[in-house]
Each structure stands twice: as structure tokens, then as C-alpha cells.
Design a protein around this motif. Structure first.
Motif, PDB file in Angstrom:
ATOM      1  N   MET A 169       0.842  -1.178   0.000  1.00 36.29           N
ATOM      2  CA  MET A 169       0.000   0.000   0.000  1.00 36.29           C
ATOM      3  C   MET A 169       0.884   1.238   0.000  1.00 36.29           C
ATOM      4  O   MET A 169       1.412   1.621   1.035  1.00 36.29           O
ATOM      5  CB  MET A 169      -0.887   0.014   1.242  1.00 36.29           C
ATOM      6  CG  MET A 169      -1.960  -1.026   1.275  1.00 36.29           C
ATOM      7  SD  MET A 169      -2.989  -0.779   2.740  1.00 36.29           S
ATOM      8  CE  MET A 169      -3.301  -2.471   3.167  1.00 36.29           C
ATOM      9  N   GLU A 170       1.037   1.826  -1.127  1.00 32.04           N
ATOM     10  CA  GLU A 170       1.874   3.009  -1.240  1.00 32.04           C
ATOM     11  C   GLU A 170       1.226   4.238  -0.628  1.00 32.04           C
ATOM     12  O   GLU A 170       1.869   5.254  -0.452  1.00 32.04           O
ATOM     13  CB  GLU A 170       2.200   3.282  -2.709  1.00 32.04           C
ATOM     14  CG  GLU A 170       3.148   2.268  -3.296  1.00 32.04           C
ATOM     15  CD  GLU A 170       3.540   2.608  -4.710  1.00 32.04           C
ATOM     16  OE1 GLU A 170       3.536   3.801  -5.060  1.00 32.04           O
ATOM     17  OE2 GLU A 170       3.853   1.682  -5.461  1.00 32.04           O
ATOM     18  N   SER A 171      -0.030   4.138  -0.274  1.00 33.13           N
ATOM     19  CA  SER A 171      -0.752   5.278   0.276  1.00 33.13           C
ATOM     20  C   SER A 171      -0.337   5.600   1.701  1.00 33.13           C
ATOM     21  O   SER A 171      -0.700   6.637   2.236  1.00 33.13           O
ATOM     22  CB  SER A 171      -2.249   4.973   0.271  1.00 33.13           C
ATOM     23  OG  SER A 171      -2.527   3.917   1.172  1.00 33.13           O
ATOM     24  N   GLY A 172       0.400   4.713   2.330  1.00 32.59           N
ATOM     25  CA  GLY A 172       0.761   4.892   3.727  1.00 32.59           C
ATOM     26  C   GLY A 172      -0.300   4.346   4.667  1.00 32.59           C
ATOM     27  O   GLY A 172      -0.189   4.480   5.888  1.00 32.59           O
ATOM     28  N   GLU A 173      -1.329   3.731   4.100  1.00 32.19           N
ATOM     29  CA  GLU A 173      -2.430   3.218   4.922  1.00 32.19           C
ATOM     30  C   GLU A 173      -1.970   2.102   5.857  1.00 32.19           C
ATOM     31  O   GLU A 173      -2.422   2.018   6.998  1.00 32.19           O
ATOM     32  CB  GLU A 173      -3.567   2.729   4.031  1.00 32.19           C
ATOM     33  CG  GLU A 173      -4.823   2.384   4.794  1.00 32.19           C
ATOM     34  CD  GLU A 173      -5.456   3.584   5.500  1.00 32.19           C
ATOM     35  OE1 GLU A 173      -6.266   3.360   6.417  1.00 32.19           O
ATOM     36  OE2 GLU A 173      -5.150   4.746   5.150  1.00 32.19           O
ATOM     37  N   GLN A 189     -12.837  -3.040  10.099  1.00 34.52           N
ATOM     38  CA  GLN A 189     -13.705  -2.030   9.485  1.00 34.52           C
ATOM     39  C   GLN A 189     -12.880  -0.997   8.728  1.00 34.52           C
ATOM     40  O   GLN A 189     -13.219  -0.606   7.613  1.00 34.52           O
ATOM     41  CB  GLN A 189     -14.562  -1.366  10.576  1.00 34.52           C
ATOM     42  CG  GLN A 189     -15.614  -0.416  10.060  1.00 34.52           C
ATOM     43  CD  GLN A 189     -15.101   0.997   9.844  1.00 34.52           C
ATOM     44  OE1 GLN A 189     -14.204   1.475  10.542  1.00 34.52           O
ATOM     45  NE2 GLN A 189     -15.630   1.657   8.843  1.00 34.52           N
ATOM     46  N   ARG A 190     -11.769  -0.583   9.303  1.00 31.64           N
ATOM     47  CA  ARG A 190     -10.901   0.401   8.633  1.00 31.64           C
ATOM     48  C   ARG A 190     -10.282  -0.189   7.361  1.00 31.64           C
ATOM     49  O   ARG A 190     -10.150   0.511   6.351  1.00 31.64           O
ATOM     50  CB  ARG A 190      -9.788   0.857   9.569  1.00 31.64           C
ATOM     51  CG  ARG A 190     -10.252   1.561  10.803  1.00 31.64           C
ATOM     52  CD  ARG A 190     -10.374   3.054  10.571  1.00 31.64           C
ATOM     53  NE  ARG A 190     -10.795   3.700  11.791  1.00 31.64           N
ATOM     54  CZ  ARG A 190     -10.121   4.671  12.390  1.00 31.64           C
ATOM     55  NH1 ARG A 190      -9.004   5.119  11.877  1.00 31.64           N
ATOM     56  NH2 ARG A 190     -10.583   5.205  13.493  1.00 31.64           N
ATOM     57  N   ILE A 191      -9.909  -1.450   7.404  1.00 33.03           N
ATOM     58  CA  ILE A 191      -9.338  -2.107   6.219  1.00 33.03           C
ATOM     59  C   ILE A 191     -10.384  -2.173   5.116  1.00 33.03           C
ATOM     60  O   ILE A 191     -10.105  -1.836   3.956  1.00 33.03           O
ATOM     61  CB  ILE A 191      -8.797  -3.509   6.576  1.00 33.03           C
ATOM     62  CG1 ILE A 191      -7.570  -3.382   7.472  1.00 33.03           C
ATOM     63  CG2 ILE A 191      -8.458  -4.296   5.305  1.00 33.03           C
ATOM     64  CD1 ILE A 191      -7.120  -4.687   8.103  1.00 33.03           C
ATOM     65  N   TRP A 192     -11.607  -2.618   5.465  1.00 35.16           N
ATOM     66  CA  TRP A 192     -12.681  -2.698   4.466  1.00 35.16           C
ATOM     67  C   TRP A 192     -12.986  -1.324   3.880  1.00 35.16           C
ATOM     68  O   TRP A 192     -13.197  -1.181   2.670  1.00 35.16           O
ATOM     69  CB  TRP A 192     -13.942  -3.306   5.066  1.00 35.16           C
ATOM     70  CG  TRP A 192     -13.902  -4.797   5.083  1.00 35.16           C
ATOM     71  CD1 TRP A 192     -13.857  -5.601   6.178  1.00 35.16           C
ATOM     72  CD2 TRP A 192     -13.900  -5.678   3.947  1.00 35.16           C
ATOM     73  NE1 TRP A 192     -13.814  -6.916   5.802  1.00 35.16           N
ATOM     74  CE2 TRP A 192     -13.850  -7.002   4.431  1.00 35.16           C
ATOM     75  CE3 TRP A 192     -13.923  -5.486   2.568  1.00 35.16           C
ATOM     76  CZ2 TRP A 192     -13.829  -8.097   3.604  1.00 35.16           C
ATOM     77  CZ3 TRP A 192     -13.906  -6.591   1.739  1.00 35.16           C
ATOM     78  CH2 TRP A 192     -13.851  -7.873   2.252  1.00 35.16           C
ATOM     79  N   ALA A 193     -13.036  -0.291   4.726  1.00 31.69           N
ATOM     80  CA  ALA A 193     -13.307   1.059   4.249  1.00 31.69           C
ATOM     81  C   ALA A 193     -12.224   1.500   3.262  1.00 31.69           C
ATOM     82  O   ALA A 193     -12.527   2.089   2.215  1.00 31.69           O
ATOM     83  CB  ALA A 193     -13.391   2.017   5.421  1.00 31.69           C
ATOM     84  N   PHE A 194     -10.972   1.218   3.585  1.00 30.37           N
ATOM     85  CA  PHE A 194      -9.883   1.585   2.690  1.00 30.37           C
ATOM     86  C   PHE A 194      -9.993   0.835   1.358  1.00 30.37           C
ATOM     87  O   PHE A 194      -9.880   1.438   0.294  1.00 30.37           O
ATOM     88  CB  PHE A 194      -8.531   1.286   3.340  1.00 30.37           C
ATOM     89  CG  PHE A 194      -7.376   1.459   2.403  1.00 30.37           C
ATOM     90  CD1 PHE A 194      -6.941   2.737   2.071  1.00 30.37           C
ATOM     91  CD2 PHE A 194      -6.741   0.376   1.837  1.00 30.37           C
ATOM     92  CE1 PHE A 194      -5.875   2.910   1.180  1.00 30.37           C
ATOM     93  CE2 PHE A 194      -5.681   0.536   0.953  1.00 30.37           C
ATOM     94  CZ  PHE A 194      -5.250   1.809   0.625  1.00 30.37           C
ATOM     95  N   LEU A 195     -10.253  -0.466   1.434  1.00 35.28           N
ATOM     96  CA  LEU A 195     -10.373  -1.256   0.203  1.00 35.28           C
ATOM     97  C   LEU A 195     -11.534  -0.789  -0.657  1.00 35.28           C
ATOM     98  O   LEU A 195     -11.410  -0.694  -1.879  1.00 35.28           O
ATOM     99  CB  LEU A 195     -10.519  -2.745   0.535  1.00 35.28           C
ATOM    100  CG  LEU A 195      -9.272  -3.399   1.140  1.00 35.28           C
ATOM    101  CD1 LEU A 195      -9.583  -4.825   1.554  1.00 35.28           C
ATOM    102  CD2 LEU A 195      -8.098  -3.359   0.178  1.00 35.28           C
ATOM    103  N   ASN A 196     -12.650  -0.491  -0.024  1.00 38.84           N
ATOM    104  CA  ASN A 196     -13.807  -0.007  -0.776  1.00 38.84           C
ATOM    105  C   ASN A 196     -13.532   1.353  -1.418  1.00 38.84           C
ATOM    106  O   ASN A 196     -13.956   1.599  -2.536  1.00 38.84           O
ATOM    107  CB  ASN A 196     -15.035   0.079   0.126  1.00 38.84           C
ATOM    108  CG  ASN A 196     -15.599  -1.294   0.440  1.00 38.84           C
ATOM    109  OD1 ASN A 196     -15.442  -2.232  -0.330  1.00 38.84           O
ATOM    110  ND2 ASN A 196     -16.253  -1.397   1.587  1.00 38.84           N
ATOM    111  N   ALA A 197     -12.820   2.196  -0.729  1.00 42.84           N
ATOM    112  CA  ALA A 197     -12.508   3.533  -1.262  1.00 42.84           C
ATOM    113  C   ALA A 197     -11.524   3.459  -2.415  1.00 42.84           C
ATOM    114  O   ALA A 197     -11.588   4.266  -3.342  1.00 42.84           O
ATOM    115  CB  ALA A 197     -11.953   4.417  -0.154  1.00 42.84           C
TER     116      ALA A 197
END
Length: 80
Positions: free
Chosen positions: A1-5, A69-77
Motif C-alpha cells: 500500500m503506497e498510500s501509507g495506509e 472495518q478500517r481495512i474494508w473502508a480503505f479497500l472499498n474507497a
């Protein structure tokens, strides 16, 4: 994840584990083990074998749920 997430999620996990006392609990388990076996008779590998299953099993469900939940939100976004 290059976004830093990934780093943000790891920081969140560390923060939540400290807040709920998990880190102190794991530290106490290690200290008890070291005192029981003797400081000179314990290796890092011994501690890893001891703490890994206990640590994973004792992560509070709300912490797991929030992280998931945070992982799913990131993946969905990122897939939109």
C-alpha cells in the motif's frame, strides 16, 4: 500500500492495544516467564514461542473489529 495506509493501520493497532492494556498484559506474561525460568535461561525465541499464541488470542474483539472495518473502508474507497 503506497498510500501509507498500512503504517496508519499499524499505528492505530498499537494505540488501541496500549489503551486497552494488552501491551502491559503481554509484558507481565514475559516478566513472569523470565522470573520463573531465570533471566539467564530464557532466549528471545522462548519468549516469541510463549507470547505469540497468547498475544494473538488475547487481542480484544472490539480492536479487531475496528481494524477490520478500517481495512474494508480503505479497500472499498480504493476500488471505486
Amino acid at each position: 500500500m503506497e498510500s501509507g495506509e498500512k503504517e496508519r493501520l499499524m499505528d492505530l493497532l498499537r494505540e488501541r492495544l496500549i489503551e486497552c492494556g494488552w501491551k502491559d498484559e503481554m509484558k507481565a506474561v514475559c516478566r513472569t516467564f523470565i522470573m520463573k525460568k531465570g533471566r539467564n535461561n530464557v532466549t528471545v525465541d522462548d519468549l516469541i514461542r510463549l507470547i505469540t499464541p497468547k498475544g494473538r488470542a488475547s487481542i480484544p474483539d472490539p480492536v479487531k473489529a475496528e481494524l477490520l472495518q478500517r481495512i474494508w473502508a480503505f479497500l472499498n474507497a480504493t476500488t471505486l
